[in-house]
Design a protein around this motif. Structure first.
Motif, PDB file in Angstrom:
ATOM      1  N   GLY A  65       0.815  -1.202   0.000  1.00 16.60           N
ATOM      2  CA  GLY A  65       0.000   0.000   0.000  1.00 16.60           C
ATOM      3  C   GLY A  65       0.843   1.244   0.000  1.00 16.60           C
ATOM      4  O   GLY A  65       1.959   1.257  -0.531  1.00 16.60           O
ATOM      5  N   CYS A  67       2.523   4.555   2.187  1.00 16.47           N
ATOM      6  CA  CYS A  67       3.009   4.984   3.494  1.00 16.47           C
ATOM      7  C   CYS A  67       3.428   6.447   3.431  1.00 16.47           C
ATOM      8  O   CYS A  67       4.017   6.883   2.444  1.00 16.47           O
ATOM      9  N   VAL A  78      -1.578   2.673   4.748  1.00 14.23           N
ATOM     10  CA  VAL A  78      -2.789   1.919   4.444  1.00 14.23           C
ATOM     11  C   VAL A  78      -2.416   0.922   3.361  1.00 14.23           C
ATOM     12  O   VAL A  78      -1.810   1.294   2.351  1.00 14.23           O
ATOM     13  N   MET A  85      -7.756  -5.228   4.593  1.00 17.35           N
ATOM     14  CA  MET A  85      -7.099  -3.929   4.539  1.00 17.35           C
ATOM     15  C   MET A  85      -6.446  -3.712   5.893  1.00 17.35           C
ATOM     16  O   MET A  85      -7.001  -4.118   6.922  1.00 17.35           O
ATOM     17  N   GLU A  86      -5.260  -3.095   5.903  1.00 16.01           N
ATOM     18  CA  GLU A  86      -4.641  -2.741   7.174  1.00 16.01           C
ATOM     19  C   GLU A  86      -4.366  -1.247   7.191  1.00 16.01           C
ATOM     20  O   GLU A  86      -4.064  -0.645   6.166  1.00 16.01           O
ATOM     21  N   ILE A  87      -4.512  -0.664   8.380  1.00 16.44           N
ATOM     22  CA  ILE A  87      -4.231   0.748   8.587  1.00 16.44           C
ATOM     23  C   ILE A  87      -3.283   0.855   9.771  1.00 16.44           C
ATOM     24  O   ILE A  87      -3.584   0.347  10.864  1.00 16.44           O
ATOM     25  N   THR A  89      -0.966   3.516  12.161  1.00 10.65           N
ATOM     26  CA  THR A  89      -0.550   4.854  12.556  1.00 10.65           C
ATOM     27  C   THR A  89       0.401   4.688  13.731  1.00 10.65           C
ATOM     28  O   THR A  89       0.139   3.899  14.646  1.00 10.65           O
ATOM     29  N   ARG A  97      -2.557  -0.564  14.875  1.00  7.12           N
ATOM     30  CA  ARG A  97      -2.750  -1.285  13.614  1.00  7.12           C
ATOM     31  C   ARG A  97      -4.157  -1.872  13.621  1.00  7.12           C
ATOM     32  O   ARG A  97      -4.527  -2.599  14.535  1.00  7.12           O
ATOM     33  N   TRP A 111      -3.157   3.516  -5.759  1.00  4.19           N
ATOM     34  CA  TRP A 111      -3.184   4.239  -4.487  1.00  4.19           C
ATOM     35  C   TRP A 111      -3.158   5.729  -4.753  1.00  4.19           C
ATOM     36  O   TRP A 111      -2.491   6.194  -5.676  1.00  4.19           O
ATOM     37  N   VAL A 134      -9.776   6.334   2.339  1.00  4.94           N
ATOM     38  CA  VAL A 134      -9.739   5.485   3.521  1.00  4.94           C
ATOM     39  C   VAL A 134      -9.355   6.251   4.774  1.00  4.94           C
ATOM     40  O   VAL A 134      -9.911   6.023   5.846  1.00  4.94           O
ATOM     41  N   SER A 135      -8.388   7.139   4.667  1.00  6.59           N
ATOM     42  CA  SER A 135      -7.845   7.778   5.853  1.00  6.59           C
ATOM     43  C   SER A 135      -7.554   9.250   5.589  1.00  6.59           C
ATOM     44  O   SER A 135      -7.061   9.611   4.526  1.00  6.59           O
TER      45      SER A 135
END
Length: 173
Positions: A65, A67, A78, A85-87, A89, A97, A111, A134-135
């Motif tokens: 993804g 970064c 993400v 899906m992983e997020i 911070t 996570r 992306w 997403v974020s």
């Protein structure tokens, strides 16, 4: 600052096997590699901009993804694999996570990163579909410039392929 091209991306956590030219990068993601130590391919910008890059969607056990990176102790990412899906911070060393189960039946996604001063948005698009944002966040230390690019992770016992191509960078007008 000038327009970002593939030549501006530099490895952090360089993989053992990789090929990079002015259009694309292909790599082998070693087993047990994750953020922030796994392969990151980062460029730097001090502008407000929009960025796009097509990145692979690995099988279960891997993630790939986008970064946004400041330090090992401050970054956000993400990523996707075929089942989730992983997020991530991490701010001042405090890590969060989240993994969200969702099927992604595609080999790659585009992306998206939008930076407007200190505000950042990360999203993706499958093919010609509309963007899915997403974020949306702000990270300390990124007000003046940011490091950004694809990340590749592999939680399995075997190497996995990874790739990125078709980057687009446009300065916000």
């Amino acid at each position: 600052m000038r327009r970002i091209t593939m030549r501006d991306f530099r490895w952090m956590g360089r993989p053992l096997v990789w090929e990079k030219d002015y259009r694309s990068v292909k790599l082998e993601v070693q087993a047990h590699m994750g953020l922030p130590y796994g392969p990151l391919l980062l460029a730097v910008s001090d502008e407000s901009f929009d960025f796009e890059a097509t990145v692979n969607v690995p099988q279960k056990g891997g993630f790939a993804g986008l970064c946004v990176y400041h330090l090992d102790s401050t970054y956000a990412a993400v990523g996707l694999n075929r089942e989730a899906m992983e997020i991530h911070t991490t701010i001042a060393g405090s890590h969060n996570r989240s993994i969200i189960a969702r099927t992604f039946e595609c080999e790659e996604v585009t992306w998206l990163l939008r930076r407007s001063l200190s505000h950042l948005d990360i999203g993706y698009r499958r093919g010609e579909d509309d963007a899915i944002w997403v974020s949306s966040f702000q990270l300390p230390g990124l007000e003046k410039s940011i490091s950004f690019g694809p990340y590749f992770a592999n939680e399995t016992d075997h190497p996995m392929p990874g790739w990125m191509h078709s980057i687009r960078y446009s300065k916000e007008s």
